[in-house]
Design a protein around this motif. Structure first.
Motif, PDB file in Angstrom:
ATOM      1  N   ARG A   1     -10.406  57.798  72.215  1.00  0.00           N
ATOM      2  CA  ARG A   1      -9.946  58.540  73.389  1.00  0.00           C
ATOM      3  C   ARG A   1     -11.116  59.318  74.012  1.00  0.00           C
TER       4      ARG A   1
ATOM      5  N   SER B   1     -11.696  49.191  72.918  1.00  0.00           N
ATOM      6  CA  SER B   1     -10.453  49.250  72.139  1.00  0.00           C
ATOM      7  C   SER B   1     -10.531  48.304  70.945  1.00  0.00           C
TER       8      SER B   1
ATOM      9  N   SER C   1       0.914  51.612  63.527  1.00  0.00           N
ATOM     10  CA  SER C   1       1.125  52.791  64.371  1.00  0.00           C
ATOM     11  C   SER C   1      -0.179  53.200  65.061  1.00  0.00           C
TER      12      SER C   1
ATOM     13  N   LYS D   1      -1.046  50.759  67.767  1.00  0.00           N
ATOM     14  CA  LYS D   1      -0.171  50.984  68.927  1.00  0.00           C
ATOM     15  C   LYS D   1      -0.686  52.175  69.745  1.00  0.00           C
ATOM     16  N   ASP D   2      -1.169  53.216  69.057  1.00  0.00           N
ATOM     17  CA  ASP D   2      -1.740  54.371  69.761  1.00  0.00           C
ATOM     18  C   ASP D   2      -2.947  53.948  70.599  1.00  0.00           C
TER      19      ASP D   2
ATOM     20  N   ASP E   1      -3.504  50.959  71.825  1.00  0.00           N
ATOM     21  CA  ASP E   1      -2.988  50.175  72.956  1.00  0.00           C
ATOM     22  C   ASP E   1      -2.412  51.079  74.044  1.00  0.00           C
ATOM     23  N   ASP E   2      -1.737  52.156  73.641  1.00  0.00           N
ATOM     24  CA  ASP E   2      -1.186  53.098  74.616  1.00  0.00           C
ATOM     25  C   ASP E   2      -2.297  53.787  75.407  1.00  0.00           C
ATOM     26  N   VAL E   3      -3.381  54.153  74.709  1.00  0.00           N
ATOM     27  CA  VAL E   3      -4.515  54.786  75.378  1.00  0.00           C
ATOM     28  C   VAL E   3      -5.141  53.813  76.380  1.00  0.00           C
TER      29      VAL E   3
ATOM     30  N   LYS F   1      -3.660  51.312  77.896  1.00  0.00           N
ATOM     31  CA  LYS F   1      -2.725  51.136  79.017  1.00  0.00           C
ATOM     32  C   LYS F   1      -2.853  52.299  80.009  1.00  0.00           C
ATOM     33  N   ALA F   2      -2.926  53.516  79.493  1.00  0.00           N
ATOM     34  CA  ALA F   2      -3.052  54.697  80.362  1.00  0.00           C
ATOM     35  C   ALA F   2      -4.378  54.670  81.123  1.00  0.00           C
TER      36      ALA F   2
END
Length: 185
Positions: free
Chosen positions: A21, A121, A166, A169-170, A172-174, A176-177
């Motif tokens: 991040r 990523s 998990s 997935k975190d 991947d969420d970062v 995507k944002a």
């Protein structure tokens, strides 16, 4: 013992996600943010100091930053640091105030940055998988030493896999944002 291994793996995976991040902050979007220049080091009387310790950085509008060094003689050193950085920005100086104008991103540049985000990523996911491998190895070492049963090992590996899923997935969420932020015009 197994709980310690799982907690350690979870902590290390969370740190990997947080580091990822933090790395993405440096990838410039069309919007101005002071985080773009946080990593810059300025030569301050022979030693490299973070920009935030020798100047005030502020957002003047959506596409520009203003940097005001605390000492007038630092203006040149700050300009050199900006030019030498990987930002690709040219500073405009007016007296003691340095302005950084962020140009609008082209569609091509947005796609390049998106590819960069995806490669970063993948590096984060590899780090997470390495942590999983280390944790599973520690669990198997306990089995070799006959401190745990095979059932305990199977349960622990399943839980470590859930923790890994998990964390991925975190990531991947970062991603995507960040992609939404990059593609916003």
């Amino acid at each position: 013992m197994l709980n310690d291994i799982k907690k350690d793996a979870q902590t290390r995976m969370a740190k990997s996600v947080e580091a990822f991040r933090h790395d993405l902050i440096k990838i410039r979007t069309g919007r101005a943010t002071t985080a773009l220049v946080d990593h810059l080091k300025v030569n301050y009387y022979g030693s490299d100091m973070p920009l935030s310790q020798v100047a005030t950085v502020a957002i003047s509008d959506a596409r520009s930053l203003t940097i005001t060094p605390w000492e007038k003689q630092m203006v040149g050193a700050v300009e050199k640091a900006i030019l030498a950085s990987d930002l690709g920005l040219t500073p405009n100086t007016a007296g003691t105030v340095i302005r950084l104008n962020l140009p609008a991103l082209t569609e091509e540049r947005r796609k390049e940055l998106s590819k960069l985000v995806h490669s970063e990523s993948e590096n984060a996911k590899v780090a997470i998988r390495n942590i999983r491998r280390d944790a599973n190895h520690q669990v198997k070492e306990l089995l070799k030493e006959k401190q745990v049963t095979e059932d305990d090992v199977a349960r622990a590996e399943t839980e470590i896999q859930k923790i890994t899923d998990s964390a991925i997935k975190d990531v991947d969420d970062v991603v995507k944002a960040k992609e939404q932020e990059l593609m916003a015009v």
